[in-house]
Design a protein around this motif. Structure first.
Motif, PDB file in Angstrom:
ATOM      1  N   SER A 123      55.879  40.879  35.972  1.00  0.00           N
ATOM      2  CA  SER A 123      56.578  41.241  37.201  1.00  0.00           C
ATOM      3  C   SER A 123      55.885  42.401  37.890  1.00  0.00           C
ATOM      4  O   SER A 123      55.381  43.317  37.266  1.00  0.00           O
ATOM      5  N   GLY A 124      55.869  42.340  39.211  1.00  0.00           N
ATOM      6  CA  GLY A 124      55.234  43.391  39.995  1.00  0.00           C
ATOM      7  C   GLY A 124      53.768  43.135  40.255  1.00  0.00           C
ATOM      8  O   GLY A 124      53.160  43.779  41.080  1.00  0.00           O
ATOM      9  N   ILE A 125      53.188  42.197  39.556  1.00  0.00           N
ATOM     10  CA  ILE A 125      51.779  41.881  39.759  1.00  0.00           C
ATOM     11  C   ILE A 125      51.704  40.417  40.169  1.00  0.00           C
ATOM     12  O   ILE A 125      51.957  39.534  39.375  1.00  0.00           O
ATOM     13  N   LYS A 126      51.369  40.182  41.423  1.00  0.00           N
ATOM     14  CA  LYS A 126      51.232  38.812  41.908  1.00  0.00           C
ATOM     15  C   LYS A 126      49.831  38.330  41.563  1.00  0.00           C
ATOM     16  O   LYS A 126      49.043  39.073  41.019  1.00  0.00           O
ATOM     17  N   GLU A 127      49.546  37.087  41.904  1.00  0.00           N
ATOM     18  CA  GLU A 127      48.188  36.624  41.688  1.00  0.00           C
ATOM     19  C   GLU A 127      47.253  37.661  42.284  1.00  0.00           C
ATOM     20  O   GLU A 127      47.474  38.133  43.385  1.00  0.00           O
ATOM     21  N   TRP A 128      46.221  38.035  41.543  1.00  0.00           N
ATOM     22  CA  TRP A 128      45.416  39.203  41.879  1.00  0.00           C
ATOM     23  C   TRP A 128      45.068  39.308  43.348  1.00  0.00           C
ATOM     24  O   TRP A 128      45.184  40.346  43.947  1.00  0.00           O
ATOM     25  N   GLY A 129      44.652  38.262  43.988  1.00  0.00           N
ATOM     26  CA  GLY A 129      44.188  38.365  45.356  1.00  0.00           C
ATOM     27  C   GLY A 129      45.281  38.390  46.411  1.00  0.00           C
ATOM     28  O   GLY A 129      45.046  38.801  47.515  1.00  0.00           O
ATOM     29  N   LYS A 130      46.488  37.962  46.086  1.00  0.00           N
ATOM     30  CA  LYS A 130      47.500  37.782  47.120  1.00  0.00           C
ATOM     31  C   LYS A 130      48.165  39.079  47.551  1.00  0.00           C
ATOM     32  O   LYS A 130      48.516  39.214  48.708  1.00  0.00           O
ATOM     33  N   ASP A 131      48.408  39.998  46.648  1.00  0.00           N
ATOM     34  CA  ASP A 131      49.117  41.222  47.001  1.00  0.00           C
ATOM     35  C   ASP A 131      48.166  42.416  47.062  1.00  0.00           C
ATOM     36  O   ASP A 131      48.579  43.519  47.330  1.00  0.00           O
ATOM     37  N   VAL A 132      46.896  42.190  46.813  1.00  0.00           N
ATOM     38  CA  VAL A 132      45.938  43.286  46.723  1.00  0.00           C
ATOM     39  C   VAL A 132      45.293  43.525  48.077  1.00  0.00           C
ATOM     40  O   VAL A 132      44.825  42.599  48.724  1.00  0.00           O
ATOM     41  N   LYS A 133      45.289  44.792  48.500  1.00  0.00           N
ATOM     42  CA  LYS A 133      44.663  45.148  49.780  1.00  0.00           C
ATOM     43  C   LYS A 133      43.161  45.295  49.614  1.00  0.00           C
ATOM     44  O   LYS A 133      42.395  44.768  50.381  1.00  0.00           O
ATOM     45  N   LYS A 134      42.736  46.040  48.636  1.00  0.00           N
ATOM     46  CA  LYS A 134      41.318  46.330  48.447  1.00  0.00           C
ATOM     47  C   LYS A 134      41.109  46.727  46.993  1.00  0.00           C
ATOM     48  O   LYS A 134      42.023  47.212  46.345  1.00  0.00           O
ATOM     49  N   ILE A 135      39.912  46.516  46.485  1.00  0.00           N
ATOM     50  CA  ILE A 135      39.626  46.966  45.123  1.00  0.00           C
ATOM     51  C   ILE A 135      38.479  47.967  45.148  1.00  0.00           C
ATOM     52  O   ILE A 135      37.596  47.900  45.994  1.00  0.00           O
ATOM     53  N   LYS A 136      38.550  48.907  44.216  1.00  0.00           N
ATOM     54  CA  LYS A 136      37.470  49.885  44.026  1.00  0.00           C
ATOM     55  C   LYS A 136      36.769  49.542  42.722  1.00  0.00           C
ATOM     56  O   LYS A 136      37.413  49.210  41.735  1.00  0.00           O
ATOM     57  N   VAL A 137      35.466  49.666  42.738  1.00  0.00           N
ATOM     58  CA  VAL A 137      34.660  49.405  41.553  1.00  0.00           C
ATOM     59  C   VAL A 137      33.799  50.633  41.292  1.00  0.00           C
ATOM     60  O   VAL A 137      33.147  51.138  42.203  1.00  0.00           O
ATOM     61  N   TYR A 138      33.827  51.124  40.056  1.00  0.00           N
ATOM     62  CA  TYR A 138      32.995  52.272  39.702  1.00  0.00           C
ATOM     63  C   TYR A 138      32.808  52.314  38.190  1.00  0.00           C
ATOM     64  O   TYR A 138      33.401  51.508  37.461  1.00  0.00           O
ATOM     65  N   LYS A 139      31.963  53.212  37.724  1.00  0.00           N
ATOM     66  CA  LYS A 139      31.760  53.409  36.284  1.00  0.00           C
ATOM     67  C   LYS A 139      32.354  54.745  35.880  1.00  0.00           C
ATOM     68  O   LYS A 139      32.239  55.728  36.594  1.00  0.00           O
ATOM     69  N   GLU A 140      32.994  54.740  34.726  1.00  0.00           N
ATOM     70  CA  GLU A 140      33.610  55.945  34.190  1.00  0.00           C
ATOM     71  C   GLU A 140      33.487  55.876  32.667  1.00  0.00           C
ATOM     72  O   GLU A 140      33.885  54.880  32.059  1.00  0.00           O
ATOM     73  N   ASN A 141      32.914  56.914  32.070  1.00  0.00           N
ATOM     74  CA  ASN A 141      32.716  56.940  30.611  1.00  0.00           C
ATOM     75  C   ASN A 141      31.979  55.695  30.107  1.00  0.00           C
ATOM     76  O   ASN A 141      32.375  55.079  29.126  1.00  0.00           O
ATOM     77  N   ASP A 142      30.932  55.289  30.817  1.00  0.00           N
ATOM     78  CA  ASP A 142      30.116  54.114  30.481  1.00  0.00           C
ATOM     79  C   ASP A 142      30.886  52.802  30.494  1.00  0.00           C
ATOM     80  O   ASP A 142      30.467  51.823  29.887  1.00  0.00           O
ATOM     81  N   GLU A 143      32.029  52.759  31.169  1.00  0.00           N
ATOM     82  CA  GLU A 143      32.786  51.524  31.308  1.00  0.00           C
ATOM     83  C   GLU A 143      32.858  51.144  32.782  1.00  0.00           C
ATOM     84  O   GLU A 143      32.842  52.001  33.660  1.00  0.00           O
ATOM     85  N   PHE A 144      32.939  49.853  33.043  1.00  0.00           N
ATOM     86  CA  PHE A 144      33.117  49.349  34.400  1.00  0.00           C
ATOM     87  C   PHE A 144      34.614  49.434  34.707  1.00  0.00           C
ATOM     88  O   PHE A 144      35.433  48.941  33.936  1.00  0.00           O
TER      89      PHE A 144
END
Length: 139
Positions: free
Chosen positions: A63-84
């Motif tokens: 609940s609260g999470i719709k199909e990833w693309g439908k309710d999402v405005k924008k996504i950020k991608v970055y690396k932190e502590n050697d993780e994507f």
């Protein structure tokens, strides 16, 4: 919520699971038996139940999470502590953060979530070529 279950597998099915894990590991994707079984159930359920019913079940349990693309405005991608790291901000301003230890897992996520280039904000300049090349490869 996870529920532990006990299942019996014959040697054939256990060998198939272990071979899939090995192949994924060779491709840089770190998965365990539970992950592989869940992926298999998901793929088979789409085949048997159809995507609409599977989506309804997923929506009901996440609940609260719709199909990833439908309710999402924008996504950020970055690396932190050697993780994507991927952060998704929904229309209701909920931030959903996922991290991936390997480039392979990150690419699997990119493949499974059909975002367009203009929906992705790549904060780490070193990741930009990886994201662009990988997404263009599928077109």
């Amino acid at each position: 919520m996870s529920n532990p279950i006990s299942i019996r597998l014959d040697d054939v099915h256990l060998t198939l699971i272990n071979k899939m894990i090995e192949k994924l590991k060779d491709e840089g994707i770190d998965k365990n038996r539970t992950d592989v079984i869940q992926m298999a159930i998901y793929l088979l359920s789409k085949e048997i139940l159809g995507m609409e019913e599977v989506s309804d079940i997923i929506d009901k349990h996440y609940s609260g999470i719709k199909e990833w693309g439908k309710d999402v405005k924008k996504i950020k991608v970055y690396k932190e502590n050697d993780e994507f790291v991927i952060e998704r901000k929904t229309e209701s301003n909920q931030v959903i953060k996922s991290s991936f230890k390997t480039e392979g897992d990150f690419k699997v996520w990119l493949d499974s979530n059909k975002f367009e280039i203009d929906e992705i904000d790549v904060e780490d300049e070193e990741l930009w070529p990886l994201v662009i090349n990988h997404l263009s490869k599928g077109k």
